[in-house]
Design an enzyme around this catalytic site. Structure first.
Site, PDB file in Angstrom:
ATOM      1  N   ASP A 324       0.851  -1.189   0.000  1.00  0.00           N
ATOM      2  CA  ASP A 324       0.000   0.000   0.000  1.00  0.00           C
ATOM      3  C   ASP A 324       0.887   1.239   0.000  1.00  0.00           C
ATOM      4  O   ASP A 324       1.583   1.512   0.983  1.00  0.00           O
ATOM      5  CB  ASP A 324      -0.896  -0.029   1.251  1.00  0.00           C
ATOM      6  CG  ASP A 324      -1.901   1.111   1.298  1.00  0.00           C
ATOM      7  OD1 ASP A 324      -1.757   2.076   0.522  1.00  0.00           O
ATOM      8  OD2 ASP A 324      -2.829   1.038   2.124  1.00  0.00           O
ATOM      9  N   HIS A 325       0.833   2.002  -1.091  1.00  0.00           N
ATOM     10  CA  HIS A 325       1.720   3.157  -1.211  1.00  0.00           C
ATOM     11  C   HIS A 325       1.309   4.300  -0.286  1.00  0.00           C
ATOM     12  O   HIS A 325       2.059   5.267  -0.132  1.00  0.00           O
ATOM     13  CB  HIS A 325       1.741   3.636  -2.664  1.00  0.00           C
ATOM     14  CG  HIS A 325       3.044   4.252  -3.080  1.00  0.00           C
ATOM     15  ND1 HIS A 325       4.102   4.392  -2.216  1.00  0.00           N
ATOM     16  CD2 HIS A 325       3.461   4.776  -4.260  1.00  0.00           C
ATOM     17  CE1 HIS A 325       5.111   4.972  -2.846  1.00  0.00           C
ATOM     18  NE2 HIS A 325       4.747   5.217  -4.077  1.00  0.00           N
ATOM     19  N   LYS A 326       0.130   4.201   0.328  1.00  0.00           N
ATOM     20  CA  LYS A 326      -0.262   5.200   1.321  1.00  0.00           C
ATOM     21  C   LYS A 326       0.562   5.042   2.591  1.00  0.00           C
ATOM     22  O   LYS A 326       0.764   5.996   3.336  1.00  0.00           O
ATOM     23  CB  LYS A 326      -1.754   5.086   1.678  1.00  0.00           C
ATOM     24  CG  LYS A 326      -2.721   5.323   0.535  1.00  0.00           C
ATOM     25  CD  LYS A 326      -4.138   5.563   1.040  1.00  0.00           C
ATOM     26  CE  LYS A 326      -4.634   4.459   1.943  1.00  0.00           C
ATOM     27  NZ  LYS A 326      -4.842   3.174   1.243  1.00  0.00           N
ATOM     28  N   VAL A 328       3.577   2.761   2.717  1.00  0.00           N
ATOM     29  CA  VAL A 328       4.955   2.317   2.485  1.00  0.00           C
ATOM     30  C   VAL A 328       5.563   3.060   1.295  1.00  0.00           C
ATOM     31  O   VAL A 328       4.915   3.206   0.255  1.00  0.00           O
ATOM     32  CB  VAL A 328       5.008   0.794   2.223  1.00  0.00           C
ATOM     33  CG1 VAL A 328       6.437   0.344   1.984  1.00  0.00           C
ATOM     34  CG2 VAL A 328       4.392   0.029   3.388  1.00  0.00           C
TER      35      VAL A 328
END
Length: 351
Positions: A324-326, A328
């Protein structure tokens, strides 16, 4: 469930009152509305034929109830005199919203894919889906829409690991436990989560902070005839390879027999999805919140690898780290995947 309040004791005024909803509420052309009849309990409430100017017929008690439930009265069909909205109308509207089935083809702001009469082209059959299949589809759809996925592709040289696993075959037979690749994957992932704790977190719904977990529980996806189940192995970092091997077999068997308890499917920090027994060179697994990462493992292939001036046949395991780019950063994703490949390439680093 919502309880239905009794009708108001006192009749309320039929005069329209300015609604508290935003002034840009949709208007309905009264000429396009057929003669109204009392709403049937079996039908979902329709959009109310509200008077122009965003005004609706509703008394103070009804408006208070609507505010408490977060209901825009402009959207509620009134069944009282002159389309006056009563408390039962608000309760019916909320119940209809809660019980309305979500479209399998629609998402946030995305129109649903229209149904097609496929019988026009040939013979067809409607096949009912199991409750688990429908639940899995709903969760996967939600997760794909809610999580900005990033996928990090890598390969691990597991030639030495596989040789060591083959050496354990006799001991495994004595213990009555089959030593597969999965216990090694579990230990490697646990070690990587210790090294990069930013993957062992959950993002709070407010977005204001992360919840750092001090334990390491890893879910393992298991395909069953009824659908996909993910039992969770607790405290992976504290268990031996033999303990993990036995637990993997036990939980997988329970999953296939639909005997997993709720506790055995909760508390995961990270997940592993393996298609190694099936084949393929790679795939992108879907992150399942509140977790922020998952790895997808594909089939081991023998490839020529250039080592010390010559090509050597090596057993290479392709895997994909999705996160999850939110929560990591991309750099951390690259570091995690590289470290995981290092651990699998030399199991001495797992100690």
């Amino acid at each position: 469930a919502l309880s239905v309040s009794p009708p108001e004791a006192k009749p309320e005024s039929d005069e329209p009152v300015e609604q508290d909803a935003p002034p840009a509420a949709p208007k309905v052309d009264s000429k396009s509305i057929p003669s109204a009849s009392p709403a049937s309990p079996s039908k979902a409430p329709a959009v109310a034929p509200a008077p122009s100017g965003g005004k609706v017929y509703a008394g103070p008690a009804v408006r208070k109830l609507a505010r408490e439930l977060g209901v825009d009265l402009v959207l509620v069909a009134g069944t009282g005199s002159k389309f006056r909205i009563i408390k039962d109308d608000v309760h019916d509207y909320v119940k209809a919203k809660i019980n309305a089935p979500a479209s399998a083809n629609s998402g946030a702001g995305i129109s649903a894919i229209p149904d097609i009469d496929f019988s026009e082209f040939g013979e067809v059959e409607e096949v009912p889906r199991s409750k688990l299949h429908k639940l899995t589809a709903t969760n996967m759809h939600r997760n794909w829409l809610a999580v900005p996925h990033v996928a990090q592709f890598n390969e691990a040289d597991i030639t030495d690991l596989e040789a060591f696993r083959a050496d354990l075959k006799a001991e495994a037979e004595k213990k009555g436990v089959k030593m597969t690749l999965l216990p090694f994957l579990l230990k490697a992932c646990a070690k990587a989560l210790e090294e990069y704790p930013q993957f062992n977190v959950s993002l709070h719904s407010s977005g204001e902070y992360l919840i750092q977990k001090k334990y390491i529980n890893i879910g393992v996806a298991v395909a069953t005839e009824a659908g996909l189940l993910v039992p969770v192995i607790k405290n992976v970092d504290k268990k031996s390879l033999w303990e993990l091997a036995a637990e993997v077999i036990e939980l997988s068997d329970k999953a296939k027999k639909r005997k997993l308890t709720l506790e055995e499917m909760q508390g995961g920090c990270f997940s592993i999805s393996s298609l190694g027994a099936i084949g393929g060179t790679g795939f992108i697994p879907i992150v399942s919140p509140p977790e922020v990462a998952i790895i997808g493992v594909s089939k081991t292939q023998i490839k020529p690898v250039y080592i010390e001036g010559e090509f050597q046949p090596r057993k290479m395991l392709p895997f994909t780290l999705a996160y999850d780019h939110k929560a990591v950063n991309g750099v951390d994703g690259g570091l995690f995947a590289t470290y995981l490949a290092k651990l699998l390439g030399d199991i001495r680093h797992m100690i």
